[in-house]
Design an enzyme around this catalytic site. Structure first.
Site, short mmCIF file in Angstrom:
data_model
loop_
_atom_site.label_atom_id
_atom_site.label_comp_id
_atom_site.label_asym_id
_atom_site.label_seq_id
_atom_site.Cartn_x
_atom_site.Cartn_y
_atom_site.Cartn_z
N GLU A 42 0.77 -1.24 0.00
CA GLU A 42 0.00 0.00 0.00
C GLU A 42 0.81 1.30 0.00
OE1 GLU A 42 -3.08 -0.27 2.98
OE2 GLU A 42 -4.22 -1.67 1.74
N GLU A 97 -5.35 -8.07 -1.06
CA GLU A 97 -6.12 -7.75 0.15
C GLU A 97 -7.56 -7.42 -0.21
OE1 GLU A 97 -5.09 -4.95 3.16
OE2 GLU A 97 -2.96 -5.51 3.14
#
EC number: 3.2.1.4
Length: 341
Positions: A166, A275
């Protein structure tokens, strides 16, 4: 997600995989199967979205067998950069005690024929400073991946390198150079058969790929040739702000998945949703289940998914799929398990 949240191979196989990959290696050419599984979190605990560190809590290996029995064949294994190198970003070695715990997870996964994503869970940062943008140098980042690629693989094709969790709030063109340095380091270390996950911006959100914010990352090249081994990393949560911090889901994200699938096909690329997840609610049982089914139907453009999260999370955590006394929770049974390979 936006919270605080390696190898003995048969010598014959290792030798074969280490050979030049000019196109005549069957193992090099093989495609990934449809993938589905979980994140086993804990080795990343204490890392916040600014790359600051705390205290890890690596899980044991028992959940690997549990989820494989459920049908999982993909395990994403998050780890903090600081923990991997003993809090020295320029370290020339991995921290032995921590890495032994982490490597045990990797070994448990690949020894059973499943796939392990090695995930550096630092949000493109080290203690608040961005890689290649005032923080650790691209060479520091490349050195980390040299260490991991050397230690983790023995050229095992079931290892997937997840370069960074991320990235956010950075210059994407500059970030592409950092990613290229890591890719080059992995290949130079001899890990030439593995897939690599290319992390986008905006917390690796799906939209950033098909809306063009991550276009600079499409220019990252693979020293072994082509782009078939460079997969795009995608995250998608279905709560109100797509953050994965709320118990209720408000969308199944099939519209986003459709746009991503079309864009991937148009650009000749493939992705993994590394995710996604949901709360212990009826809305998420429905929406997450529909989203994972959509991923299943979009194979091979979208190769699969890893749900967040099990491992060291307490079963009471809002997105937990950690089994209790060997029993899966209702969200996992209803939404995840039917969509595993």
């Amino acid at each position: 997600m936006k919270t605080a949240t390696l190898l003995a191979a048969l010598s014959v196989l290792a030798g074969a995989l280490a050979a030049p990959l000019a196109g005549d290696s069957a193992l090099h050419r093989r495609s990934l199967p449809r993938l589905g599984g979980v994140n086993l979190a804990g080795c990343d605990f204490g890392i916040d979205i600014y790359g600051n560190s705390g205290t890890p809590a690596c899980p044991g290996t028992e959940q690997v067998g549990h989820f494989i029995a459920d049908g999982a064949n993909l395990f994403r294994l998050p780890a903090g950069w600081q923990y991997l190198v003993g809090n020295n970003q320029a370290s020339t070695s991995l921290a032995p005690d921590f890495f032994a715990q982490y490597d045990a997870l990797v070994q448990a996964v690949i020894s059973k024929g499943a796939y392990a994503i090695i995930d550096v869970h630092n949000y493109a940062r080290w203690n608040g400073a961005i890689i290649g943008q005032g923080g650790p140098s691209n060479q520091d980042f490349a050195n980390l991946w040299t260490l991991l690629a050397t230690k983790v693989t023995s050229n095992d094709p079931n290892v997937i390198f997840g370069l960074m969790n991320e990235p956010h709030d950075l210059d994407v063109s500059t970030w592409a150079g950092s990613v290229q340095a890591a890719v080059n380091a992995i290949r130079a270390a001899g890990a030439t058969s593995q897939y690599i996950l290319i992390p986008g911006t905006g917390f690796t959100n799906a939209n950033a790929w098909f809306q063009g914010q991550d276009n600079a990352l499409l220019g990252v090249t693979d020293p072994v040739g082509g782009t078939d081994k460079l997969l795009l990393d995608v995250h998608r949560y279905n709560d109100v702000d797509f953050s994965g911090t709320h118990a209720e889901c408000t969308t199944n994200s099939l519209d986003v998945l459709s746009s991503l699938d079309s864009w991937l096909k148009g650009n000749g690329r493939k992705a993994i949703v590394s995710e996604t997840g949901g709360g212990h609610t009826t809305s998420c049982e429905t929406d997450l289940g529909e989203f994972l089914n959509g991923i299943k139907e979009d194979y091979p453009s979208v190769l699969g998914f890893a749900v967040w999260a099990a491992g060291s999370f307490d079963p009471s955590y809002v997105l937990s799929i950690t089994p209790t006394n060997g029993v899966d929770n209702q969200l996992f049974d209803i939404a995840v398990k039917p969509n595993l390979p």
